[in-house]
Design a protein around this motif. Structure first.
Motif, mmCIF file in Angstrom:
data_model
loop_
_atom_site.group_PDB
_atom_site.id
_atom_site.type_symbol
_atom_site.label_atom_id
_atom_site.label_comp_id
_atom_site.label_asym_id
_atom_site.label_seq_id
_atom_site.Cartn_x
_atom_site.Cartn_y
_atom_site.Cartn_z
ATOM 1 N N ALA A 1 0.862 4.175 6.101
ATOM 2 C CA ALA A 1 -0.452 3.607 6.356
ATOM 3 C C ALA A 1 -0.683 3.295 7.840
ATOM 4 O O ALA A 1 -1.800 3.454 8.346
ATOM 5 N N TYR B 1 -8.563 4.759 10.756
ATOM 6 C CA TYR B 1 -9.814 4.372 10.094
ATOM 7 C C TYR B 1 -9.586 4.249 8.588
ATOM 8 O O TYR B 1 -8.896 5.065 7.986
ATOM 9 N N TRP B 2 -10.225 3.243 7.997
ATOM 10 C CA TRP B 2 -10.040 2.964 6.581
ATOM 11 C C TRP B 2 -11.374 2.658 5.906
ATOM 12 O O TRP B 2 -12.261 2.054 6.507
ATOM 13 N N TYR C 1 -2.654 5.668 10.326
ATOM 14 C CA TYR C 1 -4.075 5.967 10.202
ATOM 15 C C TYR C 1 -4.907 4.904 10.899
ATOM 16 O O TYR C 1 -4.646 3.712 10.780
ATOM 17 N N TYR D 1 -7.760 3.885 -1.401
ATOM 18 C CA TYR D 1 -8.358 3.859 -0.083
ATOM 19 C C TYR D 1 -8.320 5.234 0.578
ATOM 20 O O TYR D 1 -7.321 5.951 0.483
ATOM 21 N N CYS D 2 -9.387 5.558 1.249
ATOM 22 C CA CYS D 2 -9.473 6.735 2.089
ATOM 23 C C CYS D 2 -9.095 6.330 3.515
ATOM 24 O O CYS D 2 -9.474 5.245 3.971
ATOM 25 N N ALA D 3 -8.353 7.190 4.201
ATOM 26 C CA ALA D 3 -7.939 6.886 5.565
ATOM 27 C C ALA D 3 -8.072 8.126 6.433
ATOM 28 O O ALA D 3 -7.968 9.253 5.944
ATOM 29 N N ARG E 1 0.844 -1.192 0.000
ATOM 30 C CA ARG E 1 0.000 0.000 0.000
ATOM 31 C C ARG E 1 0.883 1.248 0.000
ATOM 32 O O ARG E 1 1.843 1.339 0.775
ATOM 33 N N TYR F 1 -2.016 13.457 1.790
ATOM 34 C CA TYR F 1 -2.716 13.697 3.058
ATOM 35 C C TYR F 1 -3.004 15.182 3.201
ATOM 36 O O TYR F 1 -2.389 16.026 2.526
#
Length: 123
Positions: A107, A112-113, A110, A95-97, A45, A50
């Motif tokens: 990665a 929440y995904w 973070y 993916y949104c995080a 990933r 950000y």
């Protein structure tokens, strides 16, 4: 607890643009940093971009700099990724995080995904 839902993925031709959206289940104003990541088959990933709570701090990965832009609209509890001049190597699940305390393209920072949205770019 934040539930994130991405949308906007699909199949495009090289050179075209696409805008990804991420909608959160709760107010995003309280989230210090949100970001976009992507993962291609067989690869790790990768952090794409950000942005801070008020948009004053942001970063874009070198691999997509000058082509991708990140933004957020806390009034709509949403995060966006504008992708221009797409290339076949941009093909990945995006993916949104959310939930990082500081700005990071890592990665593990973070909490929440989302489930991801697929972007496929053909030449």
């Amino acid at each position: 607890q934040y539930h994130l839902v991405e949308s906007g993925g699909g199949s495009v031709q090289a050179g075209e643009s696409r805008r990804l959206s991420c909608t959160a289940s709760a107010v995003t104003y309280n989230i210090p940093f949100m970001g976009w990541f992507r993962q291609a088959p067989g690869k790790e990933r990768e952090g794409v971009a950000y942005i801070s709570r008020n948009g004053g701090i942001m970063a874009i990965a070198d691999s997509v700099k000058a082509r991708f832009t990140i933004s957020r609209d806390n009034a709509k509890n949403s995060l966006y990724l504008q992708m221009n001049n797409l290339k076949p190597e941009d093909t990945a699940m995006y993916y949104c995080a959310a939930g990082a305390i500081g700005g990071s393209l890592r990665a593990e920072m973070y909490r929440y995904w989302g489930q991801g949205t697929q972007v496929t770019v053909s030449s």
